[in-house]
Motif scaffolding. Structure first.
Motif, PDB file in Angstrom:
ATOM      1  N   LEU A 112       0.824  -1.202   0.000  1.00  0.00           N
ATOM      2  CA  LEU A 112       0.000   0.000   0.000  1.00  0.00           C
ATOM      3  C   LEU A 112       0.862   1.258   0.000  1.00  0.00           C
ATOM      4  O   LEU A 112       0.521   2.253  -0.655  1.00  0.00           O
ATOM      5  N   PHE A 113       1.974   1.224   0.715  1.00  0.00           N
ATOM      6  CA  PHE A 113       2.909   2.352   0.676  1.00  0.00           C
ATOM      7  C   PHE A 113       3.391   2.598  -0.764  1.00  0.00           C
ATOM      8  O   PHE A 113       3.440   3.739  -1.240  1.00  0.00           O
ATOM      9  N   ALA A 114       3.772   1.515  -1.429  1.00  0.00           N
ATOM     10  CA  ALA A 114       4.267   1.633  -2.810  1.00  0.00           C
ATOM     11  C   ALA A 114       3.198   2.221  -3.723  1.00  0.00           C
ATOM     12  O   ALA A 114       3.475   3.093  -4.556  1.00  0.00           O
ATOM     13  N   ALA A 115       1.958   1.748  -3.575  1.00  0.00           N
ATOM     14  CA  ALA A 115       0.866   2.277  -4.406  1.00  0.00           C
ATOM     15  C   ALA A 115       0.649   3.764  -4.139  1.00  0.00           C
ATOM     16  O   ALA A 115       0.462   4.565  -5.064  1.00  0.00           O
ATOM     17  N   GLY A 116       0.678   4.151  -2.859  1.00  0.00           N
ATOM     18  CA  GLY A 116       0.510   5.562  -2.526  1.00  0.00           C
ATOM     19  C   GLY A 116       1.641   6.410  -3.071  1.00  0.00           C
ATOM     20  O   GLY A 116       1.421   7.531  -3.559  1.00  0.00           O
ATOM     21  N   LEU A 117       2.874   5.882  -3.020  1.00  0.00           N
ATOM     22  CA  LEU A 117       4.020   6.636  -3.553  1.00  0.00           C
ATOM     23  C   LEU A 117       3.931   6.799  -5.063  1.00  0.00           C
ATOM     24  O   LEU A 117       4.310   7.839  -5.609  1.00  0.00           O
ATOM     25  N   VAL A 118       3.451   5.760  -5.742  1.00  0.00           N
ATOM     26  CA  VAL A 118       3.287   5.870  -7.197  1.00  0.00           C
ATOM     27  C   VAL A 118       2.293   6.977  -7.525  1.00  0.00           C
ATOM     28  O   VAL A 118       2.532   7.810  -8.408  1.00  0.00           O
TER      29      VAL A 118
END
Length: 514
Positions: A112-118
């Motif tokens: 979820l962190f990665a998705a938010g950063l994208v």
């Protein structure tokens, strides 16, 4: 009634950020100061506070896009739950199951962190930029070599079974994914707001804490300085919460204007990352040269790194070529603009000193030349001034119209200029009045000059529409053999012209003034 001081909204929000940071710092100090087992539940408090900080910050500051922050809040929920599971086992002084539910929650939060950063990277950097992606890829692969050498390779040499090994490797892989997106966010963003800097700080501290924890776990089997990693994780959580609470989270961030450009600092960093792999092989870290698989992986990463660097240099060369082309285009445009300005200046200067209909000098230019010529006149350097007035021009205007009259004036101007020298001045004073200023001509030569002008009007003028008209001219002449003012010379020539008109026209009269 006393005065009430109302702070501006921005000041109140800054106070909220500082209050949140102070509260979080207090929790960290308590964690370090106490030895009670209950302190292991304090990271749960910090992680859970981030969810509320993000919710409050988003509702208050209205960021351009809610989705990245919603994903961050959603990621902190399983992160907090995993911290709670971990903390409860620590309070009971029991071993935390590995792999267990906490690990699944941690890895899920990283996704979820990665998705938010994208999403945040898209918002901050705008459209897809290949140069920034290449830089991010080089950074990721550079740290990927370090991750392989110090974390993944030691895990592969361990005696872990397949499932624990897969979970152990999943953590550094997830960190590399976060690093890749974070690198793109840092390298493709223009002006960085305080909120964005806090967000970047969260990522860097989180990745540093993970690297310390999993690196020591992989190489020694135990987490060295576990409290340091725990404090770093709490600090990273506080930075994320502060990023959401800071009022600048609601500001638009302009993308970097020239992502193809590469600064010297960035180039040095990329080169240093490329040298990491060869240095690890040369230093034989962990006996890596005796392990063909590890050498093969590092060489493969180095080959990919080299390819990315070549592509990046190609982008840089293309950028330099485009800038050079733009510079040449701008130089050509500037040169053309300067030429146009020069031509316009010439046109304006010509219009200021010449008659717009005939192109002859106007009264202003005639006065200027008279001023410079008459002060130098003498018996050895005489000059002559002729004043001309057309005979019968009014009849042409009345019978054929003003366009034909204008055409006649143009033909008269052309005929006059063909009868004089190049250095002589022919001027139109207005209407059908003309003047000629000649230098180096004595009285006798001026007489011949004047007769030649009169003779030029013997032939009729043929206009465009086939009309043939005949006009003559009356001339008043003044020979100047001493310094004279322009007003005096014009007056004497004008008096002579009047006398020529009253004497019957089509003739010349010379001023009696010497």
């Amino acid at each position: 009634m006393g005065k009430v001081q109302v702070l501006p909204p921005a000041r109140r929000r800054d106070t909220t950020v500082w209050a949140y940071a102070a509260a979080g710092t207090t929790v960290i100090v308590i964690y370090l100061a106490t030895s009670s087992a209950a302190r292991y539940m304090l990271p749960v408090l910090v992680a859970a506070s981030v969810v509320f900080a993000i919710a409050g910050g988003v509702a208050r500051n209205r960021p351009p896009s809610f989705l990245p922050w919603c994903l961050f809040a959603a990621a902190m929920a399983p992160y907090s739950a995993a911290d709670a599971i971990w903390g409860l086992y620590q309070v009971r002084d029991a071993d935390v199951p590995f792999p267990g539910v906490a690990d699944m929650l941690y890895l899920g939060s990283y996704l979820l962190f990665a998705a938010g950063l994208v999403m945040l990277s898209r918002q901050q950097s705008g459209h897809l930029h290949w140069a920034g992606l290449l830089d991010a890829g080089i950074v990721t692969l550079g740290f990927g070599i370090l991750t392989w050498a110090f974390i993944i390779a030691p895990y592969l040499r361990s005696e872990l079974s397949a499932w624990p090994l897969a979970v152990s490797i999943a953590y550094p892989v997830a960190d590399l994914v976060l690093l890749s997106v974070a690198a793109r966010l840092m390298l493709t963003t223009g002006k960085r707001t305080p909120s964005l800097l806090l967000c970047i700080g969260w990522l860097l501290v989180l990745l540093a804490a993970d690297g310390l924890y999993y690196g020591t776990m992989a190489t020694t089997g135990t987490a060295i300085a576990e409290d340091v990693s725990e404090v770093a994780w709490m600090v990273s959580s506080l930075l994320l919460g502060a990023a959401a609470l800071h009022p600048s989270v609601g500001h638009e961030t302009p993308p970097s204007g020239s992502k193809e450009r590469m600064s010297r600092k960035r180039l040095s960093t990329l080169i240093a990352l490329i040298l990491v792999g060869p240095l690890i092989v040369v230093a034989n870290v962990g006996g890596i040269r005796t392990q063909p698989v590890n050498v093969t992986v590092i060489i493969g990463m180095l080959a990919t790194l080299s390819l990315l660097l070549v592509l990046r240099i190609a982008f840089l060369a293309q950028y330099a070529q485009n800038r050079a082309t733009e510079a040449r285009t701008q130089a050509q445009y500037l040169a053309a603009s300067l030429r146009e300005q020069e031509e316009l200046q010439k046109q304006l200067s010509h219009q200021a000193t010449h008659d717009p209909l005939t192109g002859l000098a106007n009264r202003a230019l005639l006065d200027e030349r008279l001023e410079s010529t008459l002060v130098r006149c003498s018996a050895t350097s005489p000059a002559g001034l002729l004043m001309l007035d057309l005979d019968g021009f009014k009849e042409v205007n009345d019978t054929l119209g003003h366009p034909c009259g204008d055409e006649l004036l143009v033909d008269v101007a052309r005929r006059l200029t063909s009868r004089v020298r190049e250095q002589d001045i022919v001027a139109r004073l207005g209407g059908d009045e003309f003047a000629l200023l000649v230098e180096g001509v004595d009285a006798l030569a001026l007489y011949d000059y004047t007769m030649r002008i009169l003779d030029s009007f013997e032939d009729s003028f043929t206009l465009v529409h086939g009309f043939s008209v005949r006009v003559t001219t009356s001339i008043g002449a003044r020979s100047i053999t001493r310094p004279t003012t322009p007003a005096e010379a014009l007056r004497d020539a004008d008096i002579a012209l009047y006398r020529a008109k009253t004497a019957g026209k089509n003739r010349a009269v010379f001023s009696e003034t010497p």
